[in-house]
Write an enzyme that holds these catalytic residues in place. Structure first.
Site, PDB file in Angstrom:
ATOM      1  N   ASP A  18     -13.315  15.116  -4.397  1.00 53.27           N
ATOM      2  CA  ASP A  18     -13.447  16.419  -5.044  1.00 53.27           C
ATOM      3  C   ASP A  18     -14.627  16.324  -6.004  1.00 53.27           C
ATOM      4  O   ASP A  18     -15.336  15.307  -6.020  1.00 53.27           O
ATOM      5  CB  ASP A  18     -12.147  16.775  -5.784  1.00 53.27           C
ATOM      6  CG  ASP A  18     -11.871  18.274  -5.806  1.00 53.27           C
ATOM      7  OD1 ASP A  18     -12.801  19.030  -6.166  1.00 53.27           O
ATOM      8  OD2 ASP A  18     -10.755  18.687  -5.461  1.00 53.27           O
ATOM      9  N   THR A  24     -11.094   4.675  10.059  1.00 48.11           N
ATOM     10  CA  THR A  24     -11.055   3.880  11.286  1.00 48.11           C
ATOM     11  C   THR A  24     -10.619   4.677  12.498  1.00 48.11           C
ATOM     12  O   THR A  24     -10.723   4.209  13.625  1.00 48.11           O
ATOM     13  CB  THR A  24     -10.116   2.668  11.115  1.00 48.11           C
ATOM     14  OG1 THR A  24      -8.845   3.120  10.650  1.00 48.11           O
ATOM     15  CG2 THR A  24     -10.691   1.670  10.138  1.00 48.11           C
ATOM     16  N   LYS A  41       0.838  -1.202   0.000  1.00 45.20           N
ATOM     17  CA  LYS A  41       0.000   0.000   0.000  1.00 45.20           C
ATOM     18  C   LYS A  41       0.869   1.246   0.000  1.00 45.20           C
ATOM     19  O   LYS A  41       1.679   1.453   0.906  1.00 45.20           O
ATOM     20  CB  LYS A  41      -0.926   0.023   1.219  1.00 45.20           C
ATOM     21  CG  LYS A  41      -1.895   1.215   1.211  1.00 45.20           C
ATOM     22  CD  LYS A  41      -2.836   1.193   2.395  1.00 45.20           C
ATOM     23  CE  LYS A  41      -2.230   1.854   3.617  1.00 45.20           C
ATOM     24  NZ  LYS A  41      -2.152   3.343   3.466  1.00 45.20           N
ATOM     25  N   LYS A  88      -7.301   8.370  -1.414  1.00 44.39           N
ATOM     26  CA  LYS A  88      -8.563   8.864  -0.837  1.00 44.39           C
ATOM     27  C   LYS A  88      -9.032  10.138  -1.537  1.00 44.39           C
ATOM     28  O   LYS A  88      -9.269  11.183  -0.903  1.00 44.39           O
ATOM     29  CB  LYS A  88      -8.420   9.085   0.669  1.00 44.39           C
ATOM     30  CG  LYS A  88      -8.144   7.805   1.455  1.00 44.39           C
ATOM     31  CD  LYS A  88      -8.121   8.070   2.950  1.00 44.39           C
ATOM     32  CE  LYS A  88      -7.884   6.805   3.754  1.00 44.39           C
ATOM     33  NZ  LYS A  88      -6.499   6.296   3.614  1.00 44.39           N
ATOM     34  N   ARG A 119       2.093  -0.794  11.037  1.00 44.17           N
ATOM     35  CA  ARG A 119       3.109  -0.804  12.086  1.00 44.17           C
ATOM     36  C   ARG A 119       3.400  -2.168  12.716  1.00 44.17           C
ATOM     37  O   ARG A 119       4.561  -2.415  13.073  1.00 44.17           O
ATOM     38  CB  ARG A 119       2.736   0.243  13.149  1.00 44.17           C
ATOM     39  CG  ARG A 119       3.063   1.649  12.683  1.00 44.17           C
ATOM     40  CD  ARG A 119       2.348   2.710  13.478  1.00 44.17           C
ATOM     41  NE  ARG A 119       0.944   2.806  13.100  1.00 44.17           N
ATOM     42  CZ  ARG A 119       0.154   3.836  13.410  1.00 44.17           C
ATOM     43  NH1 ARG A 119       0.646   4.837  14.121  1.00 44.17           N
ATOM     44  NH2 ARG A 119      -1.097   3.874  13.022  1.00 44.17           N
ATOM     45  N   ASP A 146      -3.434   4.393  -2.135  1.00 40.31           N
ATOM     46  CA  ASP A 146      -4.388   4.889  -1.150  1.00 40.31           C
ATOM     47  C   ASP A 146      -4.346   6.411  -1.096  1.00 40.31           C
ATOM     48  O   ASP A 146      -3.770   7.005  -0.190  1.00 40.31           O
ATOM     49  CB  ASP A 146      -4.054   4.269   0.218  1.00 40.31           C
ATOM     50  CG  ASP A 146      -5.113   4.545   1.261  1.00 40.31           C
ATOM     51  OD1 ASP A 146      -6.252   4.890   0.880  1.00 40.31           O
ATOM     52  OD2 ASP A 146      -4.808   4.401   2.464  1.00 40.31           O
TER      53      ASP A 146
END
Length: 230
Positions: free
Chosen positions: A67, A117, A33, A64, A210, A62
């Site tokens: 607009d 999240t 990602k 996001k 992580r 990713d």
């Protein structure tokens, strides 16, 4: 060999570090990602070099996007030459905006991001969303699929509801996944679950950052988490 359904999140601004993580985790995951901080710093190189280092794994871009439809279409076309396997757009932009991205990148799975999240019920209410996070996620999931999204991003706590809502053909991607081996530390995530629970509830792809990239041995962490899913 079927690789574990893990998208390792290369969340850093340092391209050398991201490439090293991609190389170490690549043999043990299906997807890498590339998010905003890496892409905005290094652009197309971030995707090309991380894909190559990972051994040609799928790329989850990713960004996001959110607009007006025309701008989102242009942004999607600007990454077409990278042929990302996934590209995220905010479902709250509405079905027309989602459709603009889908039409601009027909070979990519456009993924509608429902509710981040990191957001709690109180924070959602503060920005004007009515209902529980589960209700908001379900509504946004339906809107994104109406716009042609072939994937959705939701927390593991809503994935079972979303699966029932949209059926088996839409790919569900879940961030907020925390292996028990990491102590379940949520970091800045508010709605989390274990990888095993997310898969049992209907997730197709788990976003894990992580717990893998923060480990002393990135390759071993990715391998061990992947093995725990079988």
């Amino acid at each position: 060999m079927t690789l574990p359904p893990i998208a390792v999140a290369l969340d850093t601004t340092d391209l050398e570090t991201a490439v090293a993580w991609a190389a170490a985790a690549g043999p043990h995951v299906s997807t890498v990602k590339v998010g905003l901080e890496l892409f905005l710093r290094h652009g197309h190189d971030a995707v090309l070099k991380c894909r190559e280092a990972s051994g040609g794994r799928d790329v989850f871009l990713d960004l996001k996007l959110h607009d007006i439809p025309n701008t989102v279409a242009g942004a999607a076309r600007s990454v077409a030459e990278l042929a990302p396997d996934y590209l995220t757009v905010h479902a709250s932009g509405g079905p027309e905006m989602v459709r603009a991205a889908v039409e601009a990148l027909p070979s990519t799975r456009v993924a509608g991001v429902t509710v981040l999240t990191s957001l709690t019920a109180e924070q959602l209410a503060a920005v004007g969303f009515t209902g529980s996070p589960r209700d908001v996620v379900r509504r946004l999931a339906v809107l994104a699929v109406e716009g042609g999204a072939r994937a959705l991003v939701c927390s593991p706590l809503e994935v079972a509801d979303v699966r029932r809502e949209v059926g088996p053909d839409v790919r569900l991607i879940t961030p907020g996944v925390r292996p028990t081996s990491s102590g379940g530390a949520p970091d800045d995530q508010a709605r989390v679950a274990t990888p095993q629970q997310a898969l049992a509830d209907g997730a197709d792809l788990l976003v894990i950052g992580r717990p893998i990239t923060g480990a002393t041995d990135v390759a071993r962490a990715a391998r061990d988490i992947g093995a725990s899913l079988h």
